[in-house]
Write an enzyme that holds these catalytic residues in place. Sequence first.
Site, short mmCIF file in Angstrom:
data_model
loop_
_atom_site.label_atom_id
_atom_site.label_comp_id
_atom_site.label_asym_id
_atom_site.label_seq_id
_atom_site.Cartn_x
_atom_site.Cartn_y
_atom_site.Cartn_z
N ASP A 35 46.97 15.00 -34.76
CA ASP A 35 46.89 16.38 -34.72
C ASP A 35 47.97 16.80 -34.37
O ASP A 35 48.44 16.55 -33.21
CB ASP A 35 45.51 16.73 -33.91
N ASP B 3 43.01 26.34 -30.80
CA ASP B 3 43.35 27.47 -29.90
C ASP B 3 44.47 27.23 -29.13
O ASP B 3 44.93 26.00 -28.52
CB ASP B 3 42.05 27.39 -28.96
N SER C 226 31.91 25.97 -33.31
CA SER C 226 32.14 24.59 -33.43
C SER C 226 30.91 23.52 -32.97
O SER C 226 30.87 22.02 -33.27
CB SER C 226 32.94 24.18 -32.03
#
Length: 594
Positions: free
Chosen positions: A350, A363, A326
Amino acid sequence: MLSKKYTYKFEFMGMLIGILFLVLIMRLVYMQVFEGDSYKRKADGNRIRITSIMAPRGIFYDRKGDVLATNRPGFTVSLVVTKGKINQDNLGKLSKILNVSSEEILNKVSKNTELNRVVIKTDVSAEIVTMLEERKREFPDVLIEVQPIRIYSHNQLAAHIIGYVGDINETELEKLKEKGYVAGSVLGKMGLEKKYDEYLRGKDGANRVEVDVSGNVVDNLGKEEPVPGYNVQLTIDAELQKAAEQALDAQMEYLRKYGGSPNAYAGALVALDPNTGAILAMVSRPTFNPNLFSTGISYKDWREINENPFHPMDNKAISGEYPPGSTFKIVTAATALETGKVTPEELYYDRGYHPLVPEKGNDEGKALGSINLKTALAKSDNVYFYEMGLRTGIDKLEEYSRKFGFGSLTGINLDGESEGLVASRDYKRRVFDEDWYLAETFDATIGQGFQLATPIQLAIATASVANGGIRYRPYLIEKILDQNGKVIKEFKKEKIADIGVSKSNLAAINLGLRGVAQEGGTGQQLKDFPIPIAGKTGTAENPHGKNHGVFVGYAPFDNPSIVVAIIIDQGGYASMSVVPVARKVFAAAFGIKE
């Protein structure tokens, strides 16, 4: 009266004897007139010894003048041999005294092609010297000399930067003999010792003496003093280097014992000045002690290093290629902003996964709802950056990756640097002969898939964000100086390129990176640090074991003076593995005791 028959025989014999005498006289004249100098030199060789006096290598200093590598006197035992020949009767005796096998001595002698000094053992004890002196008549071809021995003051500190030295081997001698190297020369084998050997080695002197048949010196015929090598002042700070090494070692040990990362033995760290590219600290793990090589490394020590599965001799700070994870979202953000595909304020919803490729998500499928760039960076949201990849496409992402320096050498003054890898259509077509897919673009946006970077590349890319958009060439040496302090060569900041990101877009990215080190960010362990820090965490997927922990960051946030990039191979989640190391390094850099 002799018959004609016998007269002819006597005449023939007389002619033959005359011819033989003529040949002998001509040969004598030839030897005296044409080869006289040659035979004189050979005769002198039996009574005159010319031995080289090794020049002390230049001294390494850190940026504050702390000595990192210097020399000390030590006894060296050598043999004077002619065309590779050695007294076989004394071979076994000498082998026993020196504790060096006969095979090893013969191997060293076999590489000698002319009358010369062949070093058999360096840094021998005073006890051995006494034994050889007492039996001097027995070993007339043995030389005992005081020569400089390389010593690394802090043992393994900065080992991968400085490197180590050793005796020249046959292959190296063949390549370097035109530059004045001879059998027995010591040269740099790794790191800066190798890269700048020409500056460090100095000029050997010579000692010319007359000896009797027993090897005893009867007259000194002249001495040429050696010229020491140039000294080198590095950019690194020894105190910061030590703190960084201790922090990384302690954290990896903790992860192995208590953090569920039993294979956390390898890692790397780079700290540099973002405004110049000067390296302040560079760590690679596992490491080695360069002092082991100065006097000839033992088979046991070499086997221990060579058989270590984590490769202690590799400088992972410049050669280790890892998925950046990331931390690469910095590049994805810059690409989306510069191509006008997003604004810092735009909200993106999101859902925990991307609707076009549902298997690509956050995740544990965590959904963050409406977020902007700052929140996406601070919380390291995957789905937001998948969307940015969809908008920009892989070709633009490749373009900006290269602007940040990925996929190319940084040009640091060390050998062994790797280029890493930038994900692209061309790479996949060339290597796999396959088309490119959207899912691979998504992987690339978060530093996975084909993306590979070295720690030094991550540090330089982060520095370009911290300093306003300039990529500088990293360097390790400030100055090379002679024995009087005169500067022979100076290294300064060198601009390589602009990364092509506007000041306003860099400011938006910096705000997101500042959020990483604040409440709710993935690096919130840094939130209460006295100096404001900005950074980015990354947990890079590893198909061969536990994930790698990655961190890049800089401080102070409003006026950066240091950038840090850290990777712990198979260290696990970045917040647990590398962020604690970063905190200790920043504390050492700013003199903060915690």
